[in-house]
Each structure stands twice: as C-alpha cells, then as structure tokens.
Design an enzyme around this catalytic site. Structure first.
Site, PDB file in Angstrom:
ATOM      1  N   GLN A   1       0.817  -1.209   0.000  1.00  0.00           N
ATOM      2  CA  GLN A   1       0.000   0.000   0.000  1.00  0.00           C
ATOM      3  C   GLN A   1       0.851   1.260   0.000  1.00  0.00           C
ATOM      4  O   GLN A   1       0.456   2.287  -0.548  1.00  0.00           O
ATOM      5  CB  GLN A   1      -0.951  -0.012   1.213  1.00  0.00           C
ATOM      6  CG  GLN A   1      -1.893   1.166   1.321  1.00  0.00           C
ATOM      7  CD  GLN A   1      -3.049   1.117   0.339  1.00  0.00           C
ATOM      8  OE1 GLN A   1      -3.123   0.233  -0.510  1.00  0.00           O
ATOM      9  NE2 GLN A   1      -3.959   2.068   0.449  1.00  0.00           N
TER      10      GLN A   1
ATOM     11  N   HIS B   1      -2.229  -4.550   1.059  1.00  0.00           N
ATOM     12  CA  HIS B   1      -2.307  -4.714  -0.399  1.00  0.00           C
ATOM     13  C   HIS B   1      -2.829  -3.417  -1.013  1.00  0.00           C
ATOM     14  O   HIS B   1      -3.850  -2.886  -0.588  1.00  0.00           O
ATOM     15  CB  HIS B   1      -3.261  -5.879  -0.707  1.00  0.00           C
ATOM     16  CG  HIS B   1      -3.376  -6.244  -2.152  1.00  0.00           C
ATOM     17  ND1 HIS B   1      -3.311  -7.550  -2.580  1.00  0.00           N
ATOM     18  CD2 HIS B   1      -3.567  -5.506  -3.262  1.00  0.00           C
ATOM     19  CE1 HIS B   1      -3.456  -7.589  -3.898  1.00  0.00           C
ATOM     20  NE2 HIS B   1      -3.618  -6.338  -4.323  1.00  0.00           N
ATOM     21  N   LYS B   2      -2.139  -2.922  -2.041  1.00  0.00           N
ATOM     22  CA  LYS B   2      -2.506  -1.616  -2.606  1.00  0.00           C
ATOM     23  C   LYS B   2      -3.947  -1.618  -3.113  1.00  0.00           C
ATOM     24  O   LYS B   2      -4.352  -2.464  -3.910  1.00  0.00           O
ATOM     25  CB  LYS B   2      -1.571  -1.230  -3.753  1.00  0.00           C
ATOM     26  CG  LYS B   2      -1.880   0.166  -4.321  1.00  0.00           C
ATOM     27  CD  LYS B   2      -1.039   0.511  -5.521  1.00  0.00           C
ATOM     28  CE  LYS B   2       0.296   1.097  -5.115  1.00  0.00           C
ATOM     29  NZ  LYS B   2       1.029   1.622  -6.306  1.00  0.00           N
ATOM     30  N   HIS B   3      -4.704  -0.647  -2.625  1.00  0.00           N
ATOM     31  CA  HIS B   3      -6.083  -0.472  -3.065  1.00  0.00           C
ATOM     32  C   HIS B   3      -6.439   1.009  -2.999  1.00  0.00           C
ATOM     33  O   HIS B   3      -6.121   1.703  -2.050  1.00  0.00           O
ATOM     34  CB  HIS B   3      -7.058  -1.305  -2.223  1.00  0.00           C
ATOM     35  CG  HIS B   3      -7.045  -0.970  -0.765  1.00  0.00           C
ATOM     36  ND1 HIS B   3      -6.006  -1.294   0.078  1.00  0.00           N
ATOM     37  CD2 HIS B   3      -7.963  -0.326   0.016  1.00  0.00           C
ATOM     38  CE1 HIS B   3      -6.266  -0.881   1.302  1.00  0.00           C
ATOM     39  NE2 HIS B   3      -7.456  -0.279   1.292  1.00  0.00           N
ATOM     40  N   LEU B   4      -7.094   1.479  -4.025  1.00  0.00           N
ATOM     41  CA  LEU B   4      -7.637   2.825  -4.111  1.00  0.00           C
ATOM     42  C   LEU B   4      -9.122   2.725  -3.762  1.00  0.00           C
ATOM     43  O   LEU B   4      -9.712   1.645  -3.860  1.00  0.00           O
ATOM     44  CB  LEU B   4      -7.461   3.378  -5.521  1.00  0.00           C
ATOM     45  CG  LEU B   4      -6.116   3.077  -6.198  1.00  0.00           C
ATOM     46  CD1 LEU B   4      -6.164   3.435  -7.671  1.00  0.00           C
ATOM     47  CD2 LEU B   4      -4.996   3.793  -5.497  1.00  0.00           C
TER      48      LEU B   4
END
Length: 307
Positions: free
Chosen positions: A117, A154-157
């Site tokens: 993230q 975990h990368k999330h927009l």
C-alpha cells in the site's frame, strides 16, 4: 491469446448496483449503520458518523497472535470474495465492494498482484482510478500507510459516491477549495491550517487515453510541493511519509500524516474531505471538544513544521 481487460464506459454503475443487491442477499456485504451529525467548524460543515458496530469489522480480522511468524499475512484481496467482485477495470486492477461499508456503494480498486500500500502510485493506478471516476460522481481517496488509516497492506484505491452526506452536502470541504492559491496548477488552500498541497485538473482528462500519465505527473508535483514546504529530516522523501490523497476529476489534495489518531479518534483520508467516523458518543464528544479542524491539524503537520 488473452483479451485485454478494460472497463467499458457506462457499465460500472449498473454493475455496482447489481452486485450490491446480490452481496446483500447472500450476506457477503455487511453494511455498518451510522448516526450522522453535522458539526460546523472553520467554514466547514463536517459530517461526523457514529458507527459503534465498527467493532464487528475488527472482530472479522484474524488476531496477529493466531498466526505463526512463518505464516503470510491474511490478504482479503488474494483471493477476493467473488460475491464482492464488481468489474474488471484494467489488466492491472479490478473493482470490489467494500465488505464493511459505512457509505453505500463504497468501491475498492485493487491491484491484481500484491503491491504494498505504501508503494507510490503510478500511471496504471491512476488510469484505473480515473476510468471508474469517469463513470459516476464520486470522491477517490487513498490511505498510504497505517498512520494514514490504511487497514490492508495490499494496494487499493477507494471511491465513494457523492454527495458524501445524507443531509444533501455534496462535499464538506468544497467551499474552501474555491479559495485555492495556485501557481499554475499547484497550490494550497488558505482554510486548511496544516501541511498539504492542492492541484487542479481538467475534468475532461479522465477520458483521455493518457489520463493515468497526466494524473501521475500531477501527483508527483504534489509530493514535490509538500517537500518544498518543509524539508523532511533524516533524508526522507515525501513518498516515504504516510499521507492521504483525495482525488476527483477536477482536483487532488495530498496531506502528509504525523499520527493515525488524536486521543482515541482515528482519521483516514475522508477526514480531510470533511467526513469523520467515531465509534461511540464519547469519541463524538472528543471531536466536539477539540473541534474537527483541530483534530485534522493534530494528525497532520503544521505548514512550517519539520519532520
């Protein structure tokens, strides 16, 4: 040969509504009810939502002690719950419902492979984000780091539809944005008494083929602008600082973070849009006592404060 995955214009909102209905029926979506109140402070009508059932969200997370040191952290996005899946957005991102949503139709834009993230955003992130923002009136937000309110590594927009409140307020901080002081497309908002950087965008650019590249360049300019306000100590770059980012087709706002919470009240990116969340009446009273703008100041940096 695998077909490229691309969100088709006009399909996201119907898919979002359809999947929401399905996920509610099967129990995959677990909305959190809230009591919404307005608190006026510093020219902003802040929305404060009391969401006591947030404890349910915490209980759903595995306790750290239950995993051995050798066990990988639990990742709700790999694999994701198919009942929460909304759409393929691109070859690099897909859209999910937020399982524990306080705001209806809260959307997560998730990377297909694991990326931390805290990793700086890139053109692919913005291309996916803007492909979704082009589909309905919404506010994009991003929490970079746990101190900025990120709950998953975990990368999330994220996107929530506008208006942001049931009282008819489209976006609480909107009146302040009209006072922006810009040099070109980058500047600051006089009514925000903490370190930040603001950028304007051409609303039509969300549909440009190179929308992601254009937005990434503007985001990098915001990081540079924050660094120019004060030089961080220990050689840290702006991208290494926890920060929140708000995004619409018309503007971006980036706020570096100094702390996750003030007293017991946690703040994420939506706080800087004028929307705060509390667990109980005691936390709401804390915001009333301190003032919502002061709460934001205490989790951010003063404009002339060194890190």
């Amino acid at each position: 040969m695998e077909t490229a995955r691309q969100l088709q214009p006009g399909t996201l909102w119907p898919a979002l509504c359809k999947q929401t209905a399905h996920a509610l029926r099967c129990g995959a979506l677990q909305p959190i009810a809230s009591d919404e109140r307005l608190i006026e402070d510093a020219g902003v009508r802040f929305i404060v939502r009391e969401v006591s059932s947030l404890a349910r969200k915490d209980q759903a997370r595995p306790a750290p002690a239950a995993r051995s040191a050798a066990s990988p952290p639990v990742n709700p996005f790999l694999p994701h719950d198919p009942n929460l899946f909304v759409a393929d957005v691109s070859d690099t991102h897909f859209a999910l419902l937020n399982k524990f949503n306080v705001i209806d139709h809260h959307l997560l834009i998730v990377t297909r492979s694991f990326i931390r993230q805290e990793t700086p955003l890139n053109a692919a992130d913005f291309a996916a984000w803007f492909a979704c923002l082009a589909e309905f009136d919404g506010l994009g937000f991003y929490n970079s780091g746990s101190e900025a309110g990120a709950s998953q590594p975990h990368k999330h927009l994220q996107i929530v539809p506008l208006p942001l409140g049931t009282s008819g307020l489209r976006l609480p901080i909107e009146p302040l944005l009209n006072t922006a002081r810009l040099q070109g497309t980058i500047g600051t908002i006089p009514g925000l008494p903490f370190r930040h950087a603001f950028a304007t965008l051409d609303p039509a650019s969300v549909r440009y083929p190179d929308a992601g590249r254009i937005a990434e360049a503007r985001y990098r300019a915001l990081l540079d602008a924050v660094q120019r306000q004060t030089a961080p100590a220990n050689g840290e770059t702006p991208s290494q600082l926890p920060y929140n980012l708000l995004v619409t087709p018309s503007w971006m706002l980036l706020v570096p973070r100094s702390a996750e919470r003030v007293e017991s009240v946690a703040v994420n990116a939506l706080g800087f849009a004028g929307s705060l969340f509390v667990r109980d009446a005691a936390q709401r009273q804390t915001i009333e006592r301190l003032g919502p703008m002061n709460v934001l100041c205490r989790v951010a940096f003063a404009p002339d404060e060194d890190r």
